[in-house]
Design a protein around this motif. Structure first.
Motif, PDB file in Angstrom:
ATOM      1  N   ASP A   1       0.875  -1.172   0.000  1.00  0.00           N
ATOM      2  CA  ASP A   1       0.000   0.000   0.000  1.00  0.00           C
ATOM      3  C   ASP A   1       0.910   1.219   0.000  1.00  0.00           C
ATOM      4  OD1 ASP A   1      -1.695   2.136   0.722  1.00  0.00           O
ATOM      5  OD2 ASP A   1      -2.947   0.834   1.975  1.00  0.00           O
ATOM      6  N   ASP A   2       0.755   2.097  -1.007  1.00  0.00           N
ATOM      7  CA  ASP A   2       1.666   3.232  -1.116  1.00  0.00           C
ATOM      8  C   ASP A   2       1.462   4.297  -0.041  1.00  0.00           C
ATOM      9  OD1 ASP A   2      -0.656   4.440  -2.017  1.00  0.00           O
ATOM     10  OD2 ASP A   2       0.190   5.137  -3.907  1.00  0.00           O
ATOM     11  N   ARG A   3       0.453   4.139   0.817  1.00  0.00           N
ATOM     12  CA  ARG A   3       0.299   5.068   1.939  1.00  0.00           C
ATOM     13  C   ARG A   3       1.392   4.852   2.987  1.00  0.00           C
ATOM     14  NH1 ARG A   3      -5.838   3.832   3.428  1.00  0.00           N
ATOM     15  NH2 ARG A   3      -4.862   1.779   3.354  1.00  0.00           N
ATOM     16  N   TYR A   4       1.944   3.676   3.028  1.00  0.00           N
ATOM     17  CA  TYR A   4       2.944   3.343   4.047  1.00  0.00           C
ATOM     18  C   TYR A   4       4.329   3.831   3.634  1.00  0.00           C
ATOM     19  CZ  TYR A   4      -0.547   0.571   6.419  1.00  0.00           C
ATOM     20  OH  TYR A   4      -1.674   0.177   7.106  1.00  0.00           O
ATOM     21  N   ASP A   5       5.082   4.285   4.635  1.00  0.00           N
ATOM     22  CA  ASP A   5       6.429   4.814   4.435  1.00  0.00           C
ATOM     23  C   ASP A   5       7.444   3.710   4.727  1.00  0.00           C
ATOM     24  OD1 ASP A   5       8.973   6.011   4.931  1.00  0.00           O
ATOM     25  OD2 ASP A   5       8.001   7.915   5.375  1.00  0.00           O
ATOM     26  N   PRO A   6       8.242   3.302   3.729  1.00  0.00           N
ATOM     27  CA  PRO A   6       9.210   2.219   3.952  1.00  0.00           C
ATOM     28  C   PRO A   6      10.191   2.503   5.096  1.00  0.00           C
ATOM     29  CG  PRO A   6       9.000   2.696   1.612  1.00  0.00           C
ATOM     30  CD  PRO A   6       8.225   3.746   2.344  1.00  0.00           C
ATOM     31  N   GLU A   7      10.578   3.760   5.255  1.00  0.00           N
ATOM     32  CA  GLU A   7      11.508   4.092   6.353  1.00  0.00           C
ATOM     33  C   GLU A   7      10.855   3.872   7.710  1.00  0.00           C
ATOM     34  OE1 GLU A   7      13.429   7.888   6.016  1.00  0.00           O
ATOM     35  OE2 GLU A   7      13.785   7.610   3.862  1.00  0.00           O
ATOM     36  N   LEU A   8       9.578   4.251   7.838  1.00  0.00           N
ATOM     37  CA  LEU A   8       8.876   4.042   9.100  1.00  0.00           C
ATOM     38  C   LEU A   8       8.626   2.556   9.344  1.00  0.00           C
ATOM     39  CD1 LEU A   8       6.282   6.966   8.964  1.00  0.00           C
ATOM     40  CD2 LEU A   8       8.310   6.821  10.417  1.00  0.00           C
ATOM     41  N   LEU A   9       8.299   1.825   8.290  1.00  0.00           N
ATOM     42  CA  LEU A   9       8.097   0.390   8.446  1.00  0.00           C
ATOM     43  C   LEU A   9       9.373  -0.283   8.948  1.00  0.00           C
ATOM     44  CD1 LEU A   9       6.090  -0.333   5.168  1.00  0.00           C
ATOM     45  CD2 LEU A   9       5.191  -0.459   7.504  1.00  0.00           C
ATOM     46  N   ALA A  10      10.510   0.175   8.460  1.00  0.00           N
ATOM     47  CA  ALA A  10      11.793  -0.434   8.836  1.00  0.00           C
ATOM     48  C   ALA A  10      12.270  -0.004  10.217  1.00  0.00           C
ATOM     49  CB  ALA A  10      12.856  -0.094   7.791  1.00  0.00           C
ATOM     50  N   ALA A  11      12.109   1.285  10.536  1.00  0.00           N
ATOM     51  CA  ALA A  11      12.692   1.824  11.774  1.00  0.00           C
ATOM     52  C   ALA A  11      11.700   1.932  12.926  1.00  0.00           C
ATOM     53  CB  ALA A  11      13.293   3.200  11.498  1.00  0.00           C
ATOM     54  N   GLY A  12      10.417   1.963  12.623  1.00  0.00           N
ATOM     55  CA  GLY A  12       9.407   2.170  13.645  1.00  0.00           C
ATOM     56  C   GLY A  12       8.810   3.560  13.527  1.00  0.00           C
ATOM     57  N   ASP A  13       7.690   3.784  14.194  1.00  0.00           N
ATOM     58  CA  ASP A  13       6.955   5.044  14.100  1.00  0.00           C
ATOM     59  C   ASP A  13       6.720   5.602  15.498  1.00  0.00           C
ATOM     60  OD1 ASP A  13       5.337   7.179  13.488  1.00  0.00           O
ATOM     61  OD2 ASP A  13       3.908   6.040  12.284  1.00  0.00           O
ATOM     62  N   ALA A  14       7.456   6.654  15.843  1.00  0.00           N
ATOM     63  CA  ALA A  14       7.337   7.270  17.166  1.00  0.00           C
ATOM     64  C   ALA A  14       6.497   8.546  17.126  1.00  0.00           C
ATOM     65  CB  ALA A  14       8.731   7.582  17.711  1.00  0.00           C
ATOM     66  N   ARG A  15       5.820   8.807  16.016  1.00  0.00           N
ATOM     67  CA  ARG A  15       5.035  10.041  15.896  1.00  0.00           C
ATOM     68  C   ARG A  15       3.779   9.997  16.766  1.00  0.00           C
ATOM     69  NH1 ARG A  15       3.902   9.995   9.666  1.00  0.00           N
ATOM     70  NH2 ARG A  15       3.293   7.919  10.355  1.00  0.00           N
ATOM     71  N   ASN A  16       3.272  11.185  17.093  1.00  0.00           N
ATOM     72  CA  ASN A  16       2.052  11.321  17.875  1.00  0.00           C
ATOM     73  C   ASN A  16       0.856  11.288  16.920  1.00  0.00           C
ATOM     74  OD1 ASN A  16       0.117  11.888  19.796  1.00  0.00           O
ATOM     75  ND2 ASN A  16       0.598  14.063  19.918  1.00  0.00           N
ATOM     76  N   VAL A  17       0.565  10.101  16.393  1.00  0.00           N
ATOM     77  CA  VAL A  17      -0.585   9.917  15.501  1.00  0.00           C
ATOM     78  C   VAL A  17      -1.438   8.773  16.040  1.00  0.00           C
ATOM     79  CG1 VAL A  17       0.575  10.807  13.427  1.00  0.00           C
ATOM     80  CG2 VAL A  17       0.683   8.356  13.939  1.00  0.00           C
ATOM     81  N   VAL A  18      -2.707   8.777  15.682  1.00  0.00           N
ATOM     82  CA  VAL A  18      -3.588   7.682  16.094  1.00  0.00           C
ATOM     83  C   VAL A  18      -3.106   6.393  15.444  1.00  0.00           C
ATOM     84  CG1 VAL A  18      -5.578   9.195  16.495  1.00  0.00           C
ATOM     85  CG2 VAL A  18      -5.252   8.142  14.242  1.00  0.00           C
ATOM     86  N   ASP A  19      -3.448   5.270  16.030  1.00  0.00           N
ATOM     87  CA  ASP A  19      -2.947   3.976  15.551  1.00  0.00           C
ATOM     88  C   ASP A  19      -3.287   3.713  14.081  1.00  0.00           C
ATOM     89  OD1 ASP A  19      -1.758   3.477  17.979  1.00  0.00           O
ATOM     90  OD2 ASP A  19      -3.349   2.137  18.694  1.00  0.00           O
ATOM     91  N   GLY A  20      -4.430   4.181  13.624  1.00  0.00           N
ATOM     92  CA  GLY A  20      -4.814   3.960  12.237  1.00  0.00           C
ATOM     93  C   GLY A  20      -3.871   4.587  11.229  1.00  0.00           C
ATOM     94  N   TYR A  21      -3.094   5.580  11.661  1.00  0.00           N
ATOM     95  CA  TYR A  21      -2.139   6.246  10.773  1.00  0.00           C
ATOM     96  C   TYR A  21      -0.698   5.810  11.011  1.00  0.00           C
ATOM     97  CZ  TYR A  21      -5.779   9.534   9.278  1.00  0.00           C
ATOM     98  OH  TYR A  21      -6.911  10.101   8.744  1.00  0.00           O
ATOM     99  N   ARG A  22      -0.482   4.834  11.874  1.00  0.00           N
ATOM    100  CA  ARG A  22       0.880   4.349  12.122  1.00  0.00           C
ATOM    101  C   ARG A  22       1.520   3.887  10.824  1.00  0.00           C
ATOM    102  NH1 ARG A  22       2.683   6.467  16.447  1.00  0.00           N
ATOM    103  NH2 ARG A  22       1.420   6.049  18.249  1.00  0.00           N
ATOM    104  N   TYR A  23       2.743   4.310  10.631  1.00  0.00           N
ATOM    105  CA  TYR A  23       3.595   3.933   9.499  1.00  0.00           C
ATOM    106  C   TYR A  23       3.179   4.588   8.180  1.00  0.00           C
ATOM    107  CZ  TYR A  23       4.835   0.301  12.883  1.00  0.00           C
ATOM    108  OH  TYR A  23       5.199  -0.370  14.023  1.00  0.00           O
ATOM    109  N   TRP A  24       2.114   5.396   8.190  1.00  0.00           N
ATOM    110  CA  TRP A  24       1.707   6.080   6.962  1.00  0.00           C
ATOM    111  C   TRP A  24       2.647   7.237   6.665  1.00  0.00           C
ATOM    112  CZ3 TRP A  24      -4.063   7.053   5.620  1.00  0.00           C
ATOM    113  CH2 TRP A  24      -4.794   5.854   5.680  1.00  0.00           C
ATOM    114  N   ARG A  25       2.801   7.550   5.389  1.00  0.00           N
ATOM    115  CA  ARG A  25       3.515   8.760   4.977  1.00  0.00           C
ATOM    116  C   ARG A  25       2.695   9.977   5.413  1.00  0.00           C
ATOM    117  NH1 ARG A  25       3.083   9.738   0.067  1.00  0.00           N
ATOM    118  NH2 ARG A  25       1.573   8.132  -0.449  1.00  0.00           N
ATOM    119  N   MET A  26       3.380  11.070   5.727  1.00  0.00           N
ATOM    120  CA  MET A  26       2.693  12.275   6.168  1.00  0.00           C
ATOM    121  C   MET A  26       1.699  12.758   5.108  1.00  0.00           C
ATOM    122  SD  MET A  26       4.219  15.919   7.430  1.00  0.00           S
ATOM    123  CE  MET A  26       4.843  16.323   5.823  1.00  0.00           C
ATOM    124  N   GLU A  27       2.095  12.730   3.841  1.00  0.00           N
ATOM    125  CA  GLU A  27       1.216  13.189   2.764  1.00  0.00           C
ATOM    126  C   GLU A  27      -0.046  12.332   2.679  1.00  0.00           C
ATOM    127  OE1 GLU A  27       4.439  12.270   2.327  1.00  0.00           O
ATOM    128  OE2 GLU A  27       5.354  14.261   2.243  1.00  0.00           O
TER     129      GLU A  27
END
Length: 195
Positions: free
Chosen positions: A11-37
């Motif tokens: 799914d192109d909504r997901y950010d490969p860097e976040l998938l690889a390193a983890g997602d520490a952003r303050n976003v709801v779980d439904g947006y975890r690993y998604w690209r900001m755009e």
């Protein structure tokens, strides 16, 4: 959240860097690993039709908190009127997901609103204001807040289509600007998106 476990989503909504390193952003779980755009695009499909505007003549520190609250209530746009610079610390990075527009003066904001046929509802505890809970908040509107201390300018109050206030019962004359913004935004939500 740590690195993605298991097979990566196709799914192109997901950010490969976040998938690889983890997602520490303050976003709801439904947006975890998604690209900001991708998050912004999804929010844009669901934004509420109210905007928030803040006068910023003295570099008000409340603006960051108001931007964060506007994001929480999914406001369409936040307008900064006056000084372009504002303290983004209180926004906790939500300004990246929230449309923020600058206007040099109140006239610029009013022109933006009039061009779109959107009424401006000023929020200030002045003599002509009516309690927000008794006022028919329009579904499409700009909620205009003043800065901490002086409140809204005379120009903003004179140009507003309506002026509302939050009823208070203690000894203080006013409440914090970011708290007032949160109360009025929630009042809008309570009326127009109660689910």
């Amino acid at each position: 959240m740590g690195p993605w476990e298991g097979e990566w989503p196709d799914d192109d909504r997901y950010d490969p860097e976040l998938l690889a390193a983890g997602d520490a952003r303050n976003v709801v779980d439904g947006y975890r690993y998604w690209r900001m755009e991708a998050i912004v695009a999804d929010l844009d499909r669901r934004r509420h039709p109210f905007s928030v505007a803040i006068e910023n003549w003295q570099h008000d520190l409340n603006i960051g908190s108001i931007v964060r609250t506007a994001n929480a209530f999914l406001a369409e746009t936040v307008h900064i009127v006056g000084r372009r610079r504002w303290n983004k610390r209180g926004a906790m990075v939500t300004d990246r997901y929230q449309h923020v527009v600058h206007h040099d003066d109140v006239g610029g904001l009013l022109a933006w609103a009039r061009e779109r046929g959107v009424p401006v509802v000023a929020v200030d505890n002045v003599a002509r204001s009516v309690p927000v809970e008794t006022f028919a908040l329009p579904e499409r509107c700009v909620l205009l807040f003043g800065q901490e201390g002086p409140g809204l300018t005379a120009e903003a109050l004179a140009a507003a289509d309506a002026v509302v206030a939050i009823r208070q019962f203690g000894s203080t004359r006013s409440i914090n600007a970011s708290a007032a913004a949160a109360i009025v935004m929630h009042e809008w939500i309570r009326r127009h998106d109660p689910a």
